[in-house]
Design a protein around this motif. Structure first.
Motif, mmCIF file in Angstrom:
data_model
loop_
_atom_site.group_PDB
_atom_site.id
_atom_site.type_symbol
_atom_site.label_atom_id
_atom_site.label_comp_id
_atom_site.label_asym_id
_atom_site.label_seq_id
_atom_site.Cartn_x
_atom_site.Cartn_y
_atom_site.Cartn_z
ATOM 1 N N UNK A 27 0.833 -1.202 0.000
ATOM 2 C CA UNK A 27 0.000 0.000 0.000
ATOM 3 C C UNK A 27 0.869 1.253 0.000
ATOM 4 N N UNK A 28 1.858 1.323 0.903
ATOM 5 C CA UNK A 28 2.685 2.515 1.060
ATOM 6 C C UNK A 28 3.545 2.784 -0.176
ATOM 7 N N UNK A 29 4.161 1.732 -0.710
ATOM 8 C CA UNK A 29 5.068 1.906 -1.846
ATOM 9 C C UNK A 29 4.338 2.027 -3.174
ATOM 10 N N UNK A 30 3.111 1.582 -3.232
ATOM 11 C CA UNK A 30 2.333 1.688 -4.462
ATOM 12 C C UNK A 30 3.034 1.069 -5.657
ATOM 13 N N UNK A 31 3.177 1.834 -6.714
ATOM 14 C CA UNK A 31 3.766 1.345 -7.965
ATOM 15 C C UNK A 31 5.235 0.938 -7.817
ATOM 16 N N UNK A 32 5.907 1.436 -6.788
ATOM 17 C CA UNK A 32 7.323 1.120 -6.604
ATOM 18 C C UNK A 32 7.552 -0.158 -5.791
ATOM 19 N N UNK A 33 6.473 -0.798 -5.338
ATOM 20 C CA UNK A 33 6.613 -1.965 -4.458
ATOM 21 C C UNK A 33 7.428 -3.085 -5.107
ATOM 22 N N UNK A 34 7.175 -3.376 -6.351
ATOM 23 C CA UNK A 34 7.901 -4.467 -7.014
ATOM 24 C C UNK A 34 9.400 -4.181 -7.083
ATOM 25 N N UNK A 35 9.772 -2.926 -7.311
ATOM 26 C CA UNK A 35 11.186 -2.562 -7.332
ATOM 27 C C UNK A 35 11.831 -2.882 -5.983
ATOM 28 N N UNK A 36 11.232 -2.396 -4.906
ATOM 29 C CA UNK A 36 11.799 -2.613 -3.574
ATOM 30 C C UNK A 36 11.777 -4.083 -3.186
ATOM 31 N N UNK A 37 10.712 -4.749 -3.547
ATOM 32 C CA UNK A 37 10.521 -6.134 -3.130
ATOM 33 C C UNK A 37 11.642 -7.048 -3.614
ATOM 34 N N UNK A 38 12.216 -6.751 -4.769
ATOM 35 C CA UNK A 38 13.288 -7.604 -5.299
ATOM 36 C C UNK A 38 14.528 -7.617 -4.403
ATOM 37 N N UNK A 39 14.666 -6.631 -3.522
ATOM 38 C CA UNK A 39 15.815 -6.561 -2.628
ATOM 39 C C UNK A 39 15.481 -7.036 -1.205
ATOM 40 N N UNK A 40 14.316 -7.633 -1.058
ATOM 41 C CA UNK A 40 13.861 -8.014 0.276
ATOM 42 C C UNK A 40 13.597 -9.504 0.439
ATOM 43 N N UNK A 41 14.251 -10.332 -0.373
ATOM 44 C CA UNK A 41 14.101 -11.773 -0.201
ATOM 45 C C UNK A 41 14.625 -12.163 1.172
ATOM 46 N N UNK A 42 13.843 -12.924 1.899
ATOM 47 C CA UNK A 42 14.276 -13.273 3.250
ATOM 48 C C UNK A 42 15.142 -14.527 3.287
ATOM 49 N N UNK A 127 20.605 7.166 13.891
ATOM 50 C CA UNK A 127 21.049 6.891 12.527
ATOM 51 C C UNK A 127 21.160 8.218 11.789
ATOM 52 N N UNK A 128 22.202 8.330 10.982
ATOM 53 C CA UNK A 128 22.460 9.544 10.212
ATOM 54 C C UNK A 128 22.201 9.274 8.735
ATOM 55 N N UNK A 129 21.607 10.241 8.059
ATOM 56 C CA UNK A 129 21.347 10.102 6.625
ATOM 57 C C UNK A 129 22.675 10.096 5.882
ATOM 58 N N UNK A 130 22.791 9.152 4.954
ATOM 59 C CA UNK A 130 23.983 9.018 4.110
ATOM 60 C C UNK A 130 23.545 9.027 2.653
ATOM 61 N N UNK A 131 24.477 9.189 1.722
ATOM 62 C CA UNK A 131 24.098 9.086 0.309
ATOM 63 C C UNK A 131 23.498 7.697 0.034
ATOM 64 N N UNK A 132 22.500 7.673 -0.822
ATOM 65 C CA UNK A 132 21.871 6.399 -1.160
ATOM 66 C C UNK A 132 22.905 5.451 -1.737
ATOM 67 N N UNK A 133 22.838 4.190 -1.341
ATOM 68 C CA UNK A 133 23.809 3.193 -1.759
ATOM 69 C C UNK A 133 23.174 2.135 -2.666
ATOM 70 N N UNK A 134 24.044 1.418 -3.340
ATOM 71 C CA UNK A 134 23.640 0.257 -4.137
ATOM 72 C C UNK A 134 22.462 0.528 -5.053
ATOM 73 N N UNK A 135 21.462 -0.330 -4.987
ATOM 74 C CA UNK A 135 20.327 -0.211 -5.907
ATOM 75 C C UNK A 135 19.451 1.005 -5.646
ATOM 76 N N UNK A 136 19.673 1.687 -4.538
ATOM 77 C CA UNK A 136 18.846 2.838 -4.165
ATOM 78 C C UNK A 136 19.447 4.170 -4.597
#
Length: 151
Positions: A27-42, A127-136
């Protein structure tokens, strides 16, 4: 009473909590959910914790190696009925402690800017904000954080 259990991604309580998390993120990620989900395999997560409140699983989190000195925090979730009871902080602290025991020096993570509660939570936990890393790196909705463990 709150209890933290160290486990792995094969733990059914962890799996069930992650399913709740994914439902929320759809719900929160909407159209971007599939993008994020690929990096969340448990299945790659070997270091997971489950929080139990009065013997009921109500929160979870995990980490995986990010580099030689750091872990990446993954799959943080507290069930809606258990929020506001400091469970997420307890889970996060347990993950940081475990990682430090394994000689890691810091943790990094990514969350979405639309997840306002999560952004505030990580800032509150130093936690401190850092430049986005890797796939982000080029993802506008992503915000990445880092925390160095105390020596």
């Amino acid at each position: 009473m709150l209890k933290i259990e160290r486990t792995n991604s094969e733990n059914q309580n962890f799996i069930d909590l992650v399913k709740q998390l994914d439902k929320y993120l759809t719900v929160v990620d909407g159209d971007e959910h599939d993008f994020y989900n690929q990096y969340n395999n448990i299945d790659v997560l070997k270091h997971c914790v489950v929080a139990f409140l009065n013997n009921k699983p109500v929160g979870c989190g995990a980490f995986k190696q990010f580099d030689d000195n750091s872990v990446e925090i993954k799959r943080m979730f507290t069930s809606p009925e258990a929020r506001g009871k400091n469970i997420a902080t307890t889970v996060l602290n347990a993950l940081e402690k475990w990682a430090a025991e394994l000689n890691y020096k810091a943790s990094v993570l990514e969350t979405g800017k639309r997840q306002i509660e999560a952004v505030g939570f990580y800032k509150k936990n130093n936690y401190k904000i850092i430049p986005n890393f890797g796939p982000y790196k080029n993802i506008d909705n992503s915000v990445c954080f880092k925390k160095d463990f105390e020596k």
